[in-house]
Design an enzyme around this catalytic site. Sequence first.
Site, PDB file in Angstrom:
ATOM      1  N   GLY A 177     -10.608 -22.274  -8.000  1.00 49.23           N
ATOM      2  CA  GLY A 177     -11.189 -21.779  -9.248  1.00 49.23           C
ATOM      3  C   GLY A 177     -12.655 -21.461  -9.104  1.00 49.23           C
TER       4      GLY A 177
ATOM      5  N   GLY B 218       3.367   6.174   8.084  1.00 50.62           N
ATOM      6  CA  GLY B 218       4.762   6.407   7.701  1.00 50.62           C
ATOM      7  C   GLY B 218       5.678   5.326   8.215  1.00 50.62           C
TER       8      GLY B 218
ATOM      9  CG  HIS C 282      -0.366   0.298   2.515  1.00 55.43           C
ATOM     10  ND1 HIS C 282      -0.070  -0.677   3.446  1.00 55.43           N
ATOM     11  CD2 HIS C 282      -0.017   1.470   3.104  1.00 55.43           C
ATOM     12  CE1 HIS C 282       0.439  -0.124   4.532  1.00 55.43           C
ATOM     13  NE2 HIS C 282       0.481   1.180   4.356  1.00 55.43           N
TER      14      HIS C 282
ATOM     15  CB  SER D 203       3.232   1.418   6.417  1.00 54.64           C
ATOM     16  OG  SER D 203       2.064   1.510   7.188  1.00 54.64           O
TER      17      SER D 203
ATOM     18  CG  ASP E 177       0.033  -4.004   2.725  1.00 54.72           C
ATOM     19  OD1 ASP E 177       0.013  -3.425   1.626  1.00 54.72           O
ATOM     20  OD2 ASP E 177       0.184  -3.396   3.796  1.00 54.72           O
TER      21      ASP E 177
END
Length: 393
Positions: free
Chosen positions: A303, A245, A141, A247, A171
Amino acid sequence: MDDYKFNEVKDVRWESINPEDGNIKFRKNKRKSVFSGFLRFVAFIIIASISGGVSGAYIVNRKYNSNQGNYGMLQNDEISTDYNSQKLNSTGNTISKVADMVGPAVVGVSNKAETFWGTIDQGIGSGIIFDSNGYIVTNYHVIEGAKEVTVKLSNGKVFPAKLVGYDKRTDLAVIKIDAKNLPTAKFGDSSKVRVGDVAVAIGNPLGEEFAGSVTAGIISALNRTMKHDGAIYKVLQTDAAINPGNSGGPLVNENGEVIGINSLKIGAEANAEGMGFAIAINEAKVIIDALMSDGKVKRPSLGVLGQTVSSRDGKIKGFYVNEVVPASGAAAAGIKPTDIIIELDNVKVNGFDDLAEILDKHKIGDKVSCKVWRDGSTKELNITLKEVKETNS
């Protein structure tokens, strides 16, 4: 009795009686001489005590002064007299050493996007140099939607970065700058982390103005599973302050080893404080290796597309199939739309989270048993897991 002259004995007393011969012995009284000796003995003890105390105080003072700044190091018969001071001093030194060891490998990652007004900064996060040839791990992100990504090293140098690969689900992303011989951080083993262990977070909270900030706390909980913006996280919980910040920056143990990658913080929305989260490094290492080799993470898939459902009486719970992906393992096994998957690999399925957790334990090519609820009855099928392109559904 003629052998004894009692009148010549001024002061006598009984001493003992020998039961064998019945004889009686006498001795002179020595009370005065004994009392005088006792006084001299007491005086000697007092003088010796005073002298010993003065000498002892001098020696202790010399020992204390020579060992200041070396708290917790007991030698021979030395005894620590300030445990709390030693503990605080030791903790402080540990955090300082951790910051010195890992700080140079922590970078600022800027995300620039193209807008009507031109290229603007979308924000800044943190990253960790894990390869001296310029490879950096951060959060997805942090660089999501970026037109341009730049990296600022701890020495102030700025480099443009290119994307190596990302995994939205966890992430995580790997980026690279054109630089050599960079300082690197050492990855630890998050399986050895225990609740109460020291945890140190390093990063750039609130932007470059506070670059290289260090906060410390403890590990509050292990093996948390959380979802945020469609991503699934397996995380460590800490009370070390983690702010916007931070992160992509490291969560480090007292040995200077990275045990997690800071990712998100429950903040004002949850009305909570002291609850920060980091992706466990053992989970992250698998993703990083995949991104380095393939640029993406290959995961097995059934699937199917669908959603979690439950009957009104609660008797039937599972994953409702809205769509079957063509050429997938589910299609080959005969899964149909409107089927409800209630069991997979002999594990009960109550919804999507259960399905995802079961699949995470398998690899592409594995065969798993599957039970579905169809038209009021249960059917058993076998599915071969295949790699299927991820969708946003």
